[in-house]
Design a protein around this motif. Sequence first.
Motif: not given
Length: 264
Positions: A7-9, A21-22, A149-153
């Motif tokens: 899983i890549s962030i 997150t990682a 996995l995508i974090p969005v500010q």
Amino acid sequence: MERNKVISIVNQKGGVGKTTTALNMASWLSIYAKSKVLLIDTDGQANLTACVNIDKNKIKGSTYDLLTNDNIKAEDIIYKDNSILFDMIISDERLNNIDLILNGVLARERQLSRKLESVISKYDYIIIDCSPSLNLATINALVTSDYILIPVQADYLSIRGTAKLLESINKVKEQLNPKLDVLGVFVTMYDNRKINDKNIYETIQEQFKEKAFNTFIRENVRLKESPIEKKSIYEYDKNCNGFIDYYNLMIEIWKRLGGQVNDK
Ligand SMILES: Nc1ncnc2c1ncn2[C@@H]1O[C@H](COP(=O)(O)OP(=O)(O)OP(=O)(O)O)[C@@H](O)[C@H]1O
Ligand SMILES: [Mg+2]
């Protein structure tokens, strides 16, 4: 339950919480899901490496060595120590020049995936922290991954960036890695007091539908402090919002990976 998954962030926007997150995802999987985790830093800034209690004398190599040296195997350089919750491949600033170094190398997008083949069966999950650029280190991470996995500010420009990010991901999927799938998108650095942040949360829900996570990560100073102590939020403070939010997000992620949850 799915195992041996990579899983890549990812997000090409800087400072959106990828590294945070990682670190916390790898720690959660280790502590609460008793999973065997390999955490890989593919960012030349090496922020993730700096968040982990690494004994410099025990380092045998880094992601850069793995990507650029045919004689180095993953087994040779994976950092293991009883004092940390997961195994790790560390990063260093040489990785900032990876595009130049790998220029003209055959199958340069597949170096990481080739090198991890021999160790993947040893790990339940391999978590990769990517840099805020779509350089060859990030492309290598995407080619190796089952999921991103995508974090969005929680800000307007971040939302605009996600469309571009999805385009790039689709290109990689079409040309290099058909199995690549989006695990999900979530909002970070959410501020309850800002109406704008509520709108952004709703926009993400509409845009990404079942791929959007319900949990959002609130702004919380404890999440900034814990890496200074070389700790995940789970080890640092069990009573803060950062703990609650990352715990709830991980429960959602865990369910998507097919894991069982004993509801309290
Ligand atoms: N929910 C949060 N609340 C408060 N601070 C946060 C939160 N998440 C991350 N931070 C802080 O914001 C900064 C950027 O976070 P982080 O390094 O995780 O982002 P990143 O996406 O990995 O950045 P880069 O793109 O540079 O690699 C760090 O100082 C981190 O401690
Ligand atoms: Mg980072």
